[in-house]
Each structure stands twice: as structure tokens, then as C-alpha cells.
Motif scaffolding. Structure first.
Motif, short mmCIF file in Angstrom:
data_model
loop_
_atom_site.label_atom_id
_atom_site.label_comp_id
_atom_site.label_asym_id
_atom_site.label_seq_id
_atom_site.Cartn_x
_atom_site.Cartn_y
_atom_site.Cartn_z
N VAL A 192 0.85 -1.19 0.00
CA VAL A 192 0.00 0.00 0.00
C VAL A 192 0.88 1.24 0.00
O VAL A 192 1.77 1.40 0.83
CB VAL A 192 -0.94 0.00 1.22
N GLN A 193 0.64 2.12 -0.97
CA GLN A 193 1.41 3.36 -1.11
C GLN A 193 0.64 4.57 -0.60
O GLN A 193 1.17 5.66 -0.58
CB GLN A 193 1.77 3.58 -2.59
N GLY A 194 -0.61 4.39 -0.26
CA GLY A 194 -1.46 5.48 0.21
C GLY A 194 -2.91 5.14 -0.07
O GLY A 194 -3.25 4.00 -0.35
N GLN A 195 -3.76 6.15 0.01
CA GLN A 195 -5.18 5.94 -0.24
C GLN A 195 -5.73 7.06 -1.11
O GLN A 195 -5.24 8.18 -1.11
CB GLN A 195 -5.96 5.89 1.07
N MET A 196 -6.77 6.71 -1.83
CA MET A 196 -7.48 7.69 -2.66
C MET A 196 -8.97 7.46 -2.50
O MET A 196 -9.40 6.37 -2.12
CB MET A 196 -7.12 7.52 -4.13
N ASN A 197 -9.74 8.49 -2.75
CA ASN A 197 -11.18 8.36 -2.83
C ASN A 197 -11.55 8.30 -4.30
O ASN A 197 -10.98 9.02 -5.12
CB ASN A 197 -11.88 9.54 -2.16
N TYR A 198 -12.50 7.45 -4.61
CA TYR A 198 -12.98 7.29 -5.98
C TYR A 198 -14.49 7.46 -5.95
O TYR A 198 -15.17 6.83 -5.13
CB TYR A 198 -12.60 5.91 -6.51
N SER A 199 -15.02 8.32 -6.82
CA SER A 199 -16.46 8.51 -6.83
C SER A 199 -16.99 8.67 -8.24
O SER A 199 -16.27 9.07 -9.16
CB SER A 199 -16.86 9.72 -5.98
N VAL A 200 -18.28 8.34 -8.38
CA VAL A 200 -19.01 8.50 -9.63
C VAL A 200 -20.34 9.15 -9.25
O VAL A 200 -21.06 8.65 -8.38
CB VAL A 200 -19.25 7.14 -10.32
N LYS A 201 -20.64 10.29 -9.91
CA LYS A 201 -21.83 11.05 -9.52
C LYS A 201 -22.67 11.42 -10.74
O LYS A 201 -22.16 11.96 -11.72
CB LYS A 201 -21.41 12.32 -8.78
N GLU A 223 -32.17 10.10 -14.36
CA GLU A 223 -32.40 8.85 -13.63
C GLU A 223 -31.71 7.69 -14.31
O GLU A 223 -31.63 7.70 -15.54
CB GLU A 223 -33.90 8.59 -13.52
N PRO A 224 -31.20 6.75 -13.60
CA PRO A 224 -31.17 6.64 -12.14
C PRO A 224 -30.07 7.53 -11.55
O PRO A 224 -28.93 7.49 -12.00
CB PRO A 224 -30.86 5.16 -11.91
N PHE A 225 -30.44 8.33 -10.56
CA PHE A 225 -29.49 9.21 -9.89
C PHE A 225 -28.61 8.39 -8.97
O PHE A 225 -29.06 7.41 -8.35
CB PHE A 225 -30.23 10.27 -9.07
N TYR A 280 -8.27 6.72 -23.05
CA TYR A 280 -9.65 6.27 -23.05
C TYR A 280 -10.59 7.39 -22.60
O TYR A 280 -10.37 8.03 -21.57
CB TYR A 280 -9.84 5.06 -22.15
N TYR A 281 -11.63 7.58 -23.37
CA TYR A 281 -12.68 8.53 -23.05
C TYR A 281 -13.86 7.73 -22.51
O TYR A 281 -14.40 6.86 -23.20
CB TYR A 281 -13.08 9.31 -24.31
N VAL A 282 -14.25 8.00 -21.28
CA VAL A 282 -15.35 7.27 -20.66
C VAL A 282 -16.67 7.92 -21.06
O VAL A 282 -16.85 9.13 -20.89
CB VAL A 282 -15.19 7.22 -19.13
N SER A 283 -17.57 7.12 -21.61
CA SER A 283 -18.84 7.65 -22.11
C SER A 283 -20.05 7.18 -21.31
O SER A 283 -21.16 7.67 -21.54
CB SER A 283 -19.02 7.25 -23.57
N ALA A 284 -19.87 6.28 -20.35
CA ALA A 284 -21.00 5.81 -19.55
C ALA A 284 -20.51 5.21 -18.23
O ALA A 284 -19.42 4.64 -18.17
CB ALA A 284 -21.81 4.77 -20.31
N HIS A 285 -21.31 5.39 -17.21
CA HIS A 285 -21.11 4.75 -15.90
C HIS A 285 -22.45 4.21 -15.45
O HIS A 285 -23.47 4.90 -15.55
CB HIS A 285 -20.62 5.75 -14.85
N ASN A 286 -22.44 3.00 -14.94
CA ASN A 286 -23.65 2.37 -14.38
C ASN A 286 -24.84 2.47 -15.34
O ASN A 286 -25.97 2.67 -14.92
CB ASN A 286 -24.00 2.99 -13.03
N GLY A 287 -24.56 2.34 -16.63
CA GLY A 287 -25.63 2.34 -17.63
C GLY A 287 -26.12 3.72 -18.04
O GLY A 287 -27.01 3.83 -18.87
N VAL A 288 -25.56 4.79 -17.47
CA VAL A 288 -25.96 6.15 -17.83
C VAL A 288 -24.93 6.69 -18.82
O VAL A 288 -23.76 6.87 -18.48
CB VAL A 288 -26.06 7.06 -16.60
#
Length: 155
Positions: free
Chosen positions: A31-40, A45-47, A92-100
Motif C-alpha cells: 500500500v502506497q497510500g489511499q485515494m477516494n474514488y467517486s461516480v456522480k 435517472e437513475p441518480f 480512453y474517453y469514458v462515455s458511460a457509468h452504471n448504464g448512464v
């Protein structure tokens, strides 16, 4: 007459990080440290707004895309999937998360440093998270007003 031959065998373990890059002198799983990862997504919908804390491993050479895959593999309740397209020189260009999905000309998935709001200029396969980062994907409305000018061209 029998000849005696001494053979010394040395096994050298070179820890390698994700994608097979050799990085002598570090331990790949350390372990070199920690990061937070989020998707908003608060636009359609779905929010959702999911956030997890992840250990940074791999001698600080592990790319964001690997952490994204890990989140989907280990936290399927929060991170179902993502879709992306590769662009040479950018990544890479991300075009969707969780189906949105994004909608061209209307909304897109923006990769930012959450605490500063600064947009990253590289794709998910090129960014290497550092200790203390809060890497966030936000579904963002495209603001066309900053591209529209009211000035008339010179005659």
C-alpha cells in the motif's frame, strides 16, 4: 574423469505493477497510500453518487482504469459498469457509468479532482492516482455558451 560443475541459480523477483511494467525496488501489492474514488450523476435517472476509499498499490504506477475495474469487480452494488472509447494520444474517453450514457453535445462524463474541481487532461488509462487524491467522474452538462460568441467577424 568426471568434471565437477557448480551451478549457482539466482532467482530475482522484480515486482511488476499493473500492465507488466517492471519497477525494481518496490513491492507490487504494498500500500502506497489511499485515494477516494467517486461516480456522480445528479442529472438523469437513475441518480447516484457513489464513493469508496481505495488503497493505492503498485508502486505508484497503477493507472486509474485499473482502480475503476477493481471497483466494478469488488463493489458491484455501487459500480456496475463503465464504457469507453480509445483515442490515440489522449487515452480512453469514458462515455458511460452504471448504464448512464453521455449525449453528444448535451452531457458528458467529466474526470475531475473532486476537492479542487480541476478537470484532468488525460484519459483513465493515463492518469496515475496519488495518495490523497479524490478522483471523481461527474455527469456534466455541456455549457455551449462559452463557445458561442456575439462578436461579428472582421469584414
Amino acid at each position: 574423469m568426471l568434471a565437477s560443475i557448480n551451478i549457482n541459480i539466482f532467482i530475482i523477483v522484480l515486482p511488476c505493477c499493473v500492465s507488466g511494467f517492471l519497477n525494481p525496488g518496490c513491492i507490487a501489492d504494498e500500500v502506497q497510500g489511499q485515494m477516494n474514488y467517486s461516480v456522480k450523476n445528479i442529472l438523469v435517472e437513475p441518480f447516484f453518487h457513489h464513493r469508496i476509499q481505495m488503497n493505492i498499490t503498485g508502486c505508484n504506477t497503477t493507472r486509474l482504469i485499473t482502480y475503476m475495474e477493481h471497483a466494478c469487480d469488488t463493489r458491484k452494488d455501487l459500480f456496475n459498469n463503465f464504457s469507453q472509447t480509445y483515442f490515440p494520444g489522449v487515452g480512453y474517453y469514458v462515455s458511460a457509468h452504471n448504464g448512464v450514457s453521455e449525449i453528444a453535445g448535451e452531457r458528458y462524463w467529466e474526470l475531475i479532482e473532486h476537492s479542487t474541481g480541476k478537470q484532468y487532461e488525460v484519459g483513465s488509462n493515463l492518469y496515475i492516482p496519488q495518495d490523497g487524491d479524490h478522483v471523481a467522474w461527474n455527469l456534466t452538462e455541456l455549457d455551449l455558451s462559452k463557445y458561442i460568441t456575439t462578436e461579428k467577424p472582421d469584414a
